[in-house]
Design a protein around this motif. Sequence first.
Motif, PDB file in Angstrom:
ATOM      1  N   PRO A   1       6.476   3.544 -12.754  1.00 24.43           N
ATOM      2  CA  PRO A   1       7.011   3.322 -11.528  1.00 24.43           C
ATOM      3  C   PRO A   1       8.134   2.318 -11.660  1.00 24.43           C
ATOM      4  CG  PRO A   1       4.830   2.372 -11.845  1.00 24.43           C
ATOM      5  CD  PRO A   1       5.276   3.199 -13.134  1.00 24.43           C
ATOM      6  N   GLN A   2       9.044   2.301 -10.972  1.00 24.90           N
ATOM      7  CA  GLN A   2      10.425   1.481 -10.998  1.00 24.90           C
ATOM      8  C   GLN A   2      10.585   0.338  -9.775  1.00 24.90           C
ATOM      9  OE1 GLN A   2      12.271   1.966 -13.662  1.00 24.90           O
ATOM     10  NE2 GLN A   2      11.990   4.073 -14.068  1.00 24.90           N
ATOM     11  N   PHE A   3      11.324  -0.536 -10.243  1.00 23.10           N
ATOM     12  CA  PHE A   3      11.825  -1.605  -9.221  1.00 23.10           C
ATOM     13  C   PHE A   3      13.169  -1.167  -8.804  1.00 23.10           C
ATOM     14  CE2 PHE A   3      13.568  -5.024  -7.330  1.00 23.10           C
ATOM     15  CZ  PHE A   3      12.635  -5.762  -6.910  1.00 23.10           C
ATOM     16  N   GLY A   4      13.092  -0.540  -7.563  1.00 25.34           N
ATOM     17  CA  GLY A   4      14.227  -0.134  -6.816  1.00 25.34           C
ATOM     18  C   GLY A   4      14.851  -1.428  -6.046  1.00 25.34           C
ATOM     19  N   CYS A   5      14.097  -1.404  -4.569  1.00 26.06           N
ATOM     20  CA  CYS A   5      14.690  -2.150  -3.671  1.00 26.06           C
ATOM     21  C   CYS A   5      13.811  -3.540  -3.672  1.00 26.06           C
ATOM     22  CB  CYS A   5      14.861  -1.543  -2.316  1.00 26.06           C
ATOM     23  SG  CYS A   5      13.133  -0.909  -1.853  1.00 26.06           S
ATOM     24  N   GLY A   6      12.577  -3.202  -3.929  1.00 17.66           N
ATOM     25  CA  GLY A   6      11.524  -4.302  -3.698  1.00 17.66           C
ATOM     26  C   GLY A   6      11.314  -4.439  -2.450  1.00 17.66           C
ATOM     27  N   LEU A   7      11.545  -3.672  -1.446  1.00 13.32           N
ATOM     28  CA  LEU A   7      11.479  -4.000   0.190  1.00 13.32           C
ATOM     29  C   LEU A   7      10.829  -2.610   0.823  1.00 13.32           C
ATOM     30  CD1 LEU A   7      15.036  -5.624   0.508  1.00 13.32           C
ATOM     31  CD2 LEU A   7      12.814  -6.729   0.581  1.00 13.32           C
ATOM     32  N   ASP A   8      10.138  -1.845  -0.019  1.00  5.37           N
ATOM     33  CA  ASP A   8       9.633  -0.650   0.861  1.00  5.37           C
ATOM     34  C   ASP A   8      10.505   0.356   1.360  1.00  5.37           C
ATOM     35  OD1 ASP A   8       7.043   0.478   1.483  1.00  5.37           O
ATOM     36  OD2 ASP A   8       6.815  -0.492   3.322  1.00  5.37           O
ATOM     37  N   GLN A   9      11.603   0.392   0.840  1.00  5.69           N
ATOM     38  CA  GLN A   9      12.751   1.289   1.434  1.00  5.69           C
ATOM     39  C   GLN A   9      13.035   2.395   0.796  1.00  5.69           C
ATOM     40  OE1 GLN A   9      14.248   0.155   4.380  1.00  5.69           O
ATOM     41  NE2 GLN A   9      12.540  -1.039   4.563  1.00  5.69           N
ATOM     42  N   CYS A  10      12.672   2.524  -0.740  1.00  2.00           N
ATOM     43  CA  CYS A  10      13.323   3.511  -1.460  1.00  2.00           C
ATOM     44  C   CYS A  10      12.404   4.483  -2.159  1.00  2.00           C
ATOM     45  CB  CYS A  10      14.441   2.952  -2.663  1.00  2.00           C
ATOM     46  SG  CYS A  10      13.472   2.151  -3.913  1.00  2.00           S
ATOM     47  N   GLY A  11      11.125   3.978  -2.374  1.00  2.00           N
ATOM     48  CA  GLY A  11      10.170   4.825  -3.045  1.00  2.00           C
ATOM     49  C   GLY A  11      10.003   4.916  -4.587  1.00  2.00           C
ATOM     50  N   ALA A  12      11.064   4.220  -5.329  1.00  2.33           N
ATOM     51  CA  ALA A  12      11.245   4.323  -6.541  1.00  2.33           C
ATOM     52  C   ALA A  12       9.793   3.866  -7.312  1.00  2.33           C
ATOM     53  CB  ALA A  12      12.151   3.445  -7.257  1.00  2.33           C
ATOM     54  N   CYS A  13       9.081   2.964  -6.379  1.00  2.35           N
ATOM     55  CA  CYS A  13       7.897   2.237  -7.275  1.00  2.35           C
ATOM     56  C   CYS A  13       6.604   2.872  -6.813  1.00  2.35           C
ATOM     57  CB  CYS A  13       7.784   0.725  -6.577  1.00  2.35           C
ATOM     58  SG  CYS A  13       7.659   0.978  -4.994  1.00  2.35           S
ATOM     59  N   THR A  14       6.651   4.225  -6.232  1.00  5.52           N
ATOM     60  CA  THR A  14       5.481   4.948  -5.638  1.00  5.52           C
ATOM     61  C   THR A  14       4.208   5.150  -6.782  1.00  5.52           C
ATOM     62  OG1 THR A  14       6.837   5.765  -3.796  1.00  5.52           O
ATOM     63  CG2 THR A  14       4.587   6.910  -4.495  1.00  5.52           C
TER      64      THR A  14
ATOM     65  N   ILE B   1       1.821   5.468  -2.389  1.00  5.05           N
ATOM     66  CA  ILE B   1       1.745   4.062  -1.841  1.00  5.05           C
ATOM     67  C   ILE B   1       2.787   3.530  -2.588  1.00  5.05           C
ATOM     68  CG2 ILE B   1       0.455   1.836  -1.868  1.00  5.05           C
ATOM     69  CD1 ILE B   1      -0.680   3.820   0.060  1.00  5.05           C
ATOM     70  N   ARG B   2       3.726   2.514  -1.963  1.00  2.60           N
ATOM     71  CA  ARG B   2       4.680   1.909  -2.481  1.00  2.60           C
ATOM     72  C   ARG B   2       4.128   0.600  -3.278  1.00  2.60           C
ATOM     73  NH1 ARG B   2       9.862   3.593   1.204  1.00  2.60           N
ATOM     74  NH2 ARG B   2       9.455   5.898   0.771  1.00  2.60           N
ATOM     75  N   SER B   3       4.299   0.577  -4.423  1.00  4.26           N
ATOM     76  CA  SER B   3       3.474  -0.733  -5.117  1.00  4.26           C
ATOM     77  C   SER B   3       4.415  -1.720  -5.330  1.00  4.26           C
ATOM     78  CB  SER B   3       3.169  -0.132  -6.614  1.00  4.26           C
ATOM     79  OG  SER B   3       4.344   0.007  -7.377  1.00  4.26           O
ATOM     80  N   CYS B   4       5.719  -1.817  -4.819  1.00  2.22           N
ATOM     81  CA  CYS B   4       6.429  -3.073  -4.659  1.00  2.22           C
ATOM     82  C   CYS B   4       6.078  -3.855  -3.550  1.00  2.22           C
ATOM     83  CB  CYS B   4       7.819  -2.894  -4.386  1.00  2.22           C
ATOM     84  SG  CYS B   4       8.251  -2.298  -3.070  1.00  2.22           S
ATOM     85  N   SER B   5       5.342  -3.223  -2.401  1.00  4.96           N
ATOM     86  CA  SER B   5       5.071  -3.947  -1.312  1.00  4.96           C
ATOM     87  C   SER B   5       3.585  -4.085  -1.119  1.00  4.96           C
ATOM     88  CB  SER B   5       5.545  -3.588   0.065  1.00  4.96           C
ATOM     89  OG  SER B   5       5.167  -2.043   0.238  1.00  4.96           O
TER      90      SER B   5
HETATM   91  S1  FES Z   1      11.211  -0.511  -5.135  1.00  8.94           S
HETATM   92 FE1  FES Z   1      12.032   0.586  -3.282  1.00  8.94          FE
HETATM   93  S2  FES Z   1      10.124   1.142  -2.004  1.00  8.94           S
HETATM   94 FE2  FES Z   1       9.395  -0.227  -3.704  1.00  8.94          FE
END
Ligand code: FES
Length: 155
Positions: free
Chosen positions: A37-50, A58-62
Amino acid sequence: MTQKFSLNVNGKIHTVDADPDMPLLYALRNDIGLNNPQFGCGLDQCGACTVHIDGQAIRSCSMPISAVGNATVVTLSGLGTPEQPHPLQTAYVEEQVPQCGYCVNGWIMTAAAFLAGKKKPTDAEIKQALKGVKCRCGTHMGILRAVKRAAAMMG
Ligand code: FES
Ligand code: FES
């Protein structure tokens, strides 16, 4: 103030000492050492952390670690093994999808949850299911081919 949390991740229990508001993503990457699971936006916007939580993408950054409770967490490395990859992992390789690879976790985890509940999806249904995931390298046509290939493998 930190608390101890027990997380069921990829079939193993991990104890993490953390602030209750800390994102699950930080626990997975920094405490448990799972870097899919990657840190992309950290704002629930990109999906990289799913990740999957009880089978849902689920987006784990949020998601705060305190919200996980007894749910089952699965990350990309728990989805399949090198010996027995998930059909999406096989299809990604066969279609040679990734460029930089940063987004792969988000697409595969989102698509895997979708395909688990949807046999023989149409192109439109696949695009709708994946529309919130971002790829800055523009691999979208390859992703569509891979998801369709995986869907065919899953019958
Ligand atoms: S890091 Fe972009 S949605 Fe979680
Ligand atoms: S392959 Fe680079 S962001 Fe998608």
